[in-house]
Motif scaffolding. Structure first.
Motif, PDB file in Angstrom:
ATOM      1  N   THR A 125       0.794  -1.227   0.000  1.00 30.81           N
ATOM      2  CA  THR A 125       0.000   0.000   0.000  1.00 30.81           C
ATOM      3  C   THR A 125       0.830   1.282   0.000  1.00 30.81           C
ATOM      4  O   THR A 125       0.328   2.327  -0.380  1.00 30.81           O
ATOM      5  N   MET A 126       2.093   1.205   0.395  1.00 34.67           N
ATOM      6  CA  MET A 126       2.921   2.403   0.427  1.00 34.67           C
ATOM      7  C   MET A 126       3.893   2.472  -0.754  1.00 34.67           C
ATOM      8  O   MET A 126       4.776   3.315  -0.791  1.00 34.67           O
ATOM      9  N   CYS A 127       3.685   1.621  -1.726  1.00 35.15           N
ATOM     10  CA  CYS A 127       4.509   1.581  -2.932  1.00 35.15           C
ATOM     11  C   CYS A 127       4.012   2.637  -3.918  1.00 35.15           C
ATOM     12  O   CYS A 127       2.812   2.929  -3.969  1.00 35.15           O
ATOM     13  N   GLN A 144       7.427  -1.447   2.328  1.00 28.35           N
ATOM     14  CA  GLN A 144       6.321  -0.650   1.803  1.00 28.35           C
ATOM     15  C   GLN A 144       4.942  -1.211   2.143  1.00 28.35           C
ATOM     16  O   GLN A 144       3.934  -0.705   1.666  1.00 28.35           O
ATOM     17  N   GLU A 145       4.910  -2.257   2.980  1.00 29.41           N
ATOM     18  CA  GLU A 145       3.622  -2.759   3.471  1.00 29.41           C
ATOM     19  C   GLU A 145       3.704  -3.012   4.967  1.00 29.41           C
ATOM     20  O   GLU A 145       3.837  -4.144   5.422  1.00 29.41           O
TER      21      GLU A 145
END
Length: 170
Positions: free
Chosen positions: A40-42, A76-77
């Protein structure tokens, strides 16, 4: 373990749902699958909206989109379980299946991703998943037919999905 993974069918593999329960890939027999490792933060997280569009268009027509969150690339997750699906639903309208967070490479890698990497190598025959949002397209017989890079926009996969749904050929 890689040899063992490639010798089995995708339908022999069990994965974990986000609640930790076991889900046999047998559940998806006869369907075209798009399997994606997500984070989700990619920077590629915006693809979740396009993936949802594909799910909306082809879900119920012999197609399933399966998302497997991974924190393996640049952390990133950081979220877990319902936090991931809630975030994706709120920010991208996602309703497709999210599974438990996994490792896609190396020690402790998910048997599903070991299988996919062996059956559908990447560019120049590379096996490992290079980043978040690598996509694997599976035909109705459970055979991985194509791997797409994280940079491939989901909408570019639509013609291949249509061919597999209609004729099971690519």
């Amino acid at each position: 373990m890689k040899t063992e993974a490639i010798n089995k069918s995708i339908y022999d593999i069990t994965v974990k749902a986000k609640d930790g329960s076991e889900v046999s890939m047998e559940k998806y027999r006869g369907k075209v699958l798009l399997i994606v490792n997500t984070a989700t933060m990619c920077g590629f997280a915006k693809q979740l909206g396009s993936l949802q569009d594909i799910h909306d268009r082809f879900g119920g027509k012999g197609f399933e989109l399966l998302a497997f969150p991974s924190n393996q690339f640049a952390n990133q997750e950081p979220r877990d379980g319902d936090e991931i699906s809630d975030f994706c639903k709120m920010n991208y309208g996602v309703t497709f299946n999210f599974f438990d967070k996994i490792r896609v490479n190396g020690e402790g890698a998910s048997p599903l991703f070991i299988y996919l990497q062996e059956a559908a190598p990447g560019l120049l025959g590379s096996k490992s998943v290079k980043w978040n949002f690598t996509k694997f397209l599976i035909n109705k017989n459970g055979i991985p037919v194509k791997r797409y890079s994280p940079m491939t926009p989901p909408e570019k996969i639509i013609p291949d999905i249509v061919k597999l749904i209609e004729k099971n050929e690519l």
